[in-house]
Design a protein around this motif. Structure first.
Motif, short mmCIF file in Angstrom:
data_model
loop_
_atom_site.label_atom_id
_atom_site.label_comp_id
_atom_site.label_asym_id
_atom_site.label_seq_id
_atom_site.Cartn_x
_atom_site.Cartn_y
_atom_site.Cartn_z
N THR A 16 0.82 -1.22 0.00
CA THR A 16 0.00 0.00 0.00
C THR A 16 0.85 1.27 0.00
N SER A 17 2.18 1.14 -0.17
CA SER A 17 3.06 2.30 -0.04
C SER A 17 2.76 3.42 -1.06
N GLU A 18 2.22 3.07 -2.24
CA GLU A 18 1.95 4.08 -3.26
C GLU A 18 0.70 4.90 -2.96
N ILE A 19 -0.25 4.30 -2.26
CA ILE A 19 -1.52 5.02 -2.02
C ILE A 19 -1.76 5.38 -0.56
N ALA A 20 -0.93 4.85 0.35
CA ALA A 20 -1.15 5.13 1.77
C ALA A 20 0.18 5.30 2.50
N LYS A 21 0.12 6.09 3.56
CA LYS A 21 1.31 6.27 4.41
C LYS A 21 1.01 5.70 5.79
N VAL A 22 2.06 5.30 6.48
CA VAL A 22 1.91 4.71 7.80
C VAL A 22 1.73 5.84 8.81
N GLU A 23 0.60 5.85 9.48
CA GLU A 23 0.34 6.89 10.48
C GLU A 23 0.88 6.46 11.84
N SER A 24 0.70 5.19 12.19
CA SER A 24 1.34 4.67 13.39
C SER A 24 1.90 3.30 13.05
N SER A 25 3.18 3.15 13.28
CA SER A 25 3.87 1.92 12.90
C SER A 25 3.39 0.74 13.77
N PRO A 26 3.65 -0.49 13.31
CA PRO A 26 3.15 -1.67 14.04
C PRO A 26 3.67 -1.72 15.47
N LYS A 27 2.75 -1.92 16.40
CA LYS A 27 3.17 -2.10 17.80
C LYS A 27 2.28 -3.15 18.45
N LEU A 28 2.86 -3.86 19.40
CA LEU A 28 2.17 -4.94 20.06
C LEU A 28 1.36 -4.40 21.24
N GLU A 29 0.07 -4.70 21.25
CA GLU A 29 -0.81 -4.30 22.36
C GLU A 29 -1.47 -5.57 22.88
N GLY A 30 -0.91 -6.13 23.92
CA GLY A 30 -1.45 -7.37 24.47
C GLY A 30 -1.23 -8.52 23.51
N ARG A 31 -2.33 -9.15 23.03
CA ARG A 31 -2.22 -10.27 22.10
C ARG A 31 -2.44 -9.85 20.66
N GLN A 32 -2.40 -8.55 20.38
CA GLN A 32 -2.57 -8.12 18.99
C GLN A 32 -1.56 -7.06 18.60
N MET A 33 -1.24 -7.04 17.30
CA MET A 33 -0.33 -6.07 16.74
C MET A 33 -1.17 -5.12 15.91
N VAL A 34 -0.96 -3.80 16.08
CA VAL A 34 -1.81 -2.82 15.42
C VAL A 34 -0.95 -1.84 14.61
N MET A 35 -1.45 -1.50 13.40
CA MET A 35 -0.82 -0.52 12.54
C MET A 35 -1.92 0.32 11.90
N VAL A 36 -1.73 1.64 11.82
CA VAL A 36 -2.74 2.51 11.22
C VAL A 36 -2.15 3.12 9.95
N LEU A 37 -2.92 3.03 8.86
CA LEU A 37 -2.52 3.58 7.56
C LEU A 37 -3.50 4.68 7.17
N ALA A 38 -2.98 5.75 6.55
CA ALA A 38 -3.83 6.85 6.11
C ALA A 38 -3.62 7.05 4.61
N PRO A 39 -4.66 7.37 3.85
CA PRO A 39 -4.49 7.55 2.40
C PRO A 39 -3.65 8.79 2.10
N ILE A 40 -2.88 8.73 1.02
CA ILE A 40 -2.11 9.89 0.57
C ILE A 40 -3.05 10.71 -0.30
N LYS A 41 -3.16 11.98 -0.01
CA LYS A 41 -4.10 12.84 -0.76
C LYS A 41 -3.64 13.01 -2.20
#
Length: 179
Positions: free
Chosen positions: A154-179
């Motif tokens: 998704t690097s061409e259409i989205a940027k990483v807003e928050s990089s992957p991080k472990l929260e308990g038993r799940q790993m979370v990453m937030v991506l935002a669209p590039i305008k």
């Protein structure tokens, strides 16, 4: 003896009109849009009454305040329509969530990626949640590889807003669209 509690007088929404204007003189703009200059407030009220319209304070902080002769009901209606139009054009950015597992099948992964691309095209952010169950916690490196693969695709259409991080038993990453 205590004084009874009195509520403050209700504050009126919008500009002051007609008898609410309590200054000695105003800068007057008549109903045709012509600037009449500085005029005593009583005279401005008389001109408004003769025209069958209202005297409305447009710029209360000016010295003297700027007042305009117009139909106040119509003025309020147009202001409401303008505000509604502005609200209609406003787009709220939602955060959509895509849930995955570390050992996701290729077809399932492709379906989730297709949904993710659709969310980005709609202008929404995407929260990728990778849930670990049982002994999968011992293989967090597989989860990190999967999230990095998502990031690369998704690097061409989205940027990483928050990089992957472990929260308990799940790993979370937030991506935002590039305008």
């Amino acid at each position: 003896m205590r004084r009874p509690f009195r509520a403050p007088p209700p504050t009126k929404e919008g500009p002051r009109t007609n008898n609410e204007i309590r200054v000695r003189e105003v800068q007057l703009i008549d109903h045709e849009g012509a600037n009449r200059g500085v005029v005593p407030t009583e005279e401005a009220m008389d001109i408004a009454m003769d025209a069958g319209l209202d005297l409305v304070e447009i710029q209360p902080n000016a010295n003297p305040p700027v007042c305009k002769i117009l139909d106040y009901g119509r003025y309020k209606y147009q202001a409401q329509k303008k505000a509604a139009e502005a609200r209609k054009k406003q787009k709220t950015v939602e955060i959509k969530e895509i849930k995955m597992r570390p050992n996701i099948d290729t077809h399932d992964y492709e379906v989730k990626m297709k949904n993710m691309l659709r969310f980005f095209n709609d202008g929404d952010k995407v929260k990728v949640t990778l849930r670990f169950r049982g002994r999968e916690m011992a293989h967090q490196d597989l989860g990190m590889k999967l999230l990095n693969k998502v990031r690369e695709e998704t690097s061409e259409i989205a940027k990483v807003e928050s990089s992957p991080k472990l929260e308990g038993r799940q790993m979370v990453m937030v991506l935002a669209p590039i305008k």
